[in-house]
Scaffold this motif. Structure first.
Motif, short mmCIF file in Angstrom:
data_model
loop_
_atom_site.label_atom_id
_atom_site.label_comp_id
_atom_site.label_asym_id
_atom_site.label_seq_id
_atom_site.Cartn_x
_atom_site.Cartn_y
_atom_site.Cartn_z
N THR A 75 40.05 -54.61 14.72
CA THR A 75 38.92 -55.19 15.45
C THR A 75 39.44 -56.39 16.24
OG1 THR A 75 37.50 -54.47 13.67
CG2 THR A 75 36.57 -56.06 15.20
N PRO B 297 25.80 -59.68 22.69
CA PRO B 297 25.48 -61.11 22.84
C PRO B 297 26.22 -61.91 21.77
CG PRO B 297 23.47 -59.78 22.82
CD PRO B 297 24.60 -58.86 22.49
N PRO C 53 33.57 -64.48 23.94
CA PRO C 53 35.03 -64.40 23.84
C PRO C 53 35.68 -64.05 25.18
CG PRO C 53 33.91 -62.73 22.45
CD PRO C 53 32.89 -63.32 23.35
N ASN D 246 18.43 -56.66 20.18
CA ASN D 246 19.85 -56.64 19.80
C ASN D 246 19.91 -56.17 18.34
OD1 ASN D 246 22.64 -57.08 19.94
ND2 ASN D 246 22.43 -59.17 19.14
N VAL E 188 22.35 -66.57 11.21
CA VAL E 188 23.03 -65.32 11.57
C VAL E 188 24.47 -65.51 12.02
CG1 VAL E 188 20.84 -64.26 12.25
CG2 VAL E 188 22.29 -65.31 14.01
N GLY F 281 28.16 -65.52 12.87
CA GLY F 281 29.23 -64.68 12.34
C GLY F 281 30.17 -65.46 11.43
#
Ligand code: NAD
Length: 334
Positions: free
Chosen positions: A44, A77, A82, A236, A268, A270
């Motif tokens: 990933t 989103p 990045p 989303n 939420v 990451g």
């Protein structure tokens, strides 16, 4: 029994099973273990903090396997957008030849990979997106049913139907994603015209998966009722594990007048979800999980898992064949 399909040839793999890109999970050890076992492992991309770190992860994977593997780049989103182009360039420069793309507006990324002679597997949750991806020149579609972990799109179409429609409509080979974690699902996908399957949650719960043992044990103990959708009100939608944090997000989204992303951002993030995998506390943050948590009852090595799928597929297919023979045999009654 060897299962030869258009994707085993295209990707140069022995078994048509792809490990889907999973944030914080698709690291060199897991990707290499899947590739070594006969499938296609996927690193990933955005799990690595920088494009340079992705270069190092690709080199590390190569030390662990000489077999093909791919890199996932997901366009969704984000709190901190990045450097998608930088990650993609780093992987192409490192000689990666297979990419899994997912998310919104993948056109420029697909164009870049195709210009560099790469094979692109693109994830789609609707036939209309799959057909427009075909026009963009993707080589393989990953048809992602509503059962999947992460982002199932907004149209709520189950995998069984979606794959049957794919068989009617698509020209390029497709693999089935979402809801598959055992040999029955694998064979069913092939019967629905898929050239293979993509599994995420099943690979999260393997020996080589980098997540904390507590989370693997939690998956084993879970049922199909243990996932929930968040971000529904923000278009989303994501299927994640049902825990204190995800239920709080659902509650906030359901408030009269709705919620803005800022209202749930802290819950939420990451970076917080990542801690779940590191610390082993399933209630610490949001973590992706598919409905297949209910099908998963153990924590095998990738090699054991592949053996199980190959043997299981063989048994199911020979069972089906004998049924068909019985039904198709002309009556012997005189
Ligand atoms: P993050 O911390 O930026 O965001 C956390 C979650 O909030 C993500 O699901 C994101 O899609 C969502 N989000 C962010 N901004 C939003 C907004 N304005 N409206 C609605 N939802 C919003 O992301 P992360 O979890 O740290 O992931 C980092 C990167 O990895 C992101 O670019 C994400 O798209 C990608 N990703 C990849 C995979 C994969 O399997 N390959 C899975 C999840 C995320």
């Amino acid at each position: 029994m060897s299962i030869v399909t258009p994707i085993t040839k295209l990707l140069n793999i022995r078994v048509p099973i792809v490990q889907g890109g999973m944030q914080w999970v698709g690291v060199p050890r897991l990707a290499a273990a899947v590739s070594e076992a006969g499938g296609l492992g996927i690193l990933t991309g955005l799990t690595q903090p920088t494009p340079e770190a992705l270069r190092q992860a690709i080199r590390e994977t190569r030390k662990l396997t000489s077999k093909p593997f791919g890199v996932n780049i997901t366009l969704l989103p984000t709190i901190n957008p990045p450097d998608y182009a930088g990650y993609s360039r780093a992987a192409v420069e490192e000689g990666v030849k297979i990419f899994e793309t997912a998310g919104n507006n993948p056109g420029p990324l697909i164009k870049y990979f195709k210009e560099n002679g790469c094979i692109v597997i693109h994830k789609c949750t609707t036939i209309r997106h799959a057909k427009s991806s075909e026009r963009l020149g993707v080589d393989i579609l990953s048809i992602d049913g509503f059962e999947c972990a992460g982002h199932p799109g907004e149209d709520d179409i189950g995998g069984l139907y979606l794959l049957a429609r794919a068989a009617q409509e698509l020209k390029v080979p497709y693999i089935a994603s979402g809801g598959i974690a055992d040999p029955r699902g694998f064979v069913a996908a092939l019967a629905l015209g898929a050239s293979g399957v993509n599994m995420g949650t099943r690979f999260m719960c393997t020996v080589e998966s980098p997540i904390h043992q507590n989370i693997k044990d939690k998956i084993v103990a879970s049922t199909e009722r243990d996932t929930v959708h968040i971000f529904r009100t923000m278009r989303n939608t994501a299927r994640v594990f049902k825990n204190k944090v995800s239920m709080e997000v659902v509650r906030i989204e359901g408030r009269p007048g709705g919620a803005k992303f800022e209202d749930i951002r802290e819950l939420v993030a990451g970076s917080r979800g990542r801690q779940v995998y590191e610390l082993g506390d399933p209630d610490y943050g949001i973590w992706s999980a598919g409905i297949t948590v209910g099908l998963i009852n153990d924590i095998p090595t990738c090699e054991e898992l592949f053996k199980r799928f190959e043997k299981g597929a063989q048994m199911i297919v020979s069972g089906l064949t004998s049924c068909v023979n019985i039904q198709d045999e002309p009556s012997r009654a005189k």
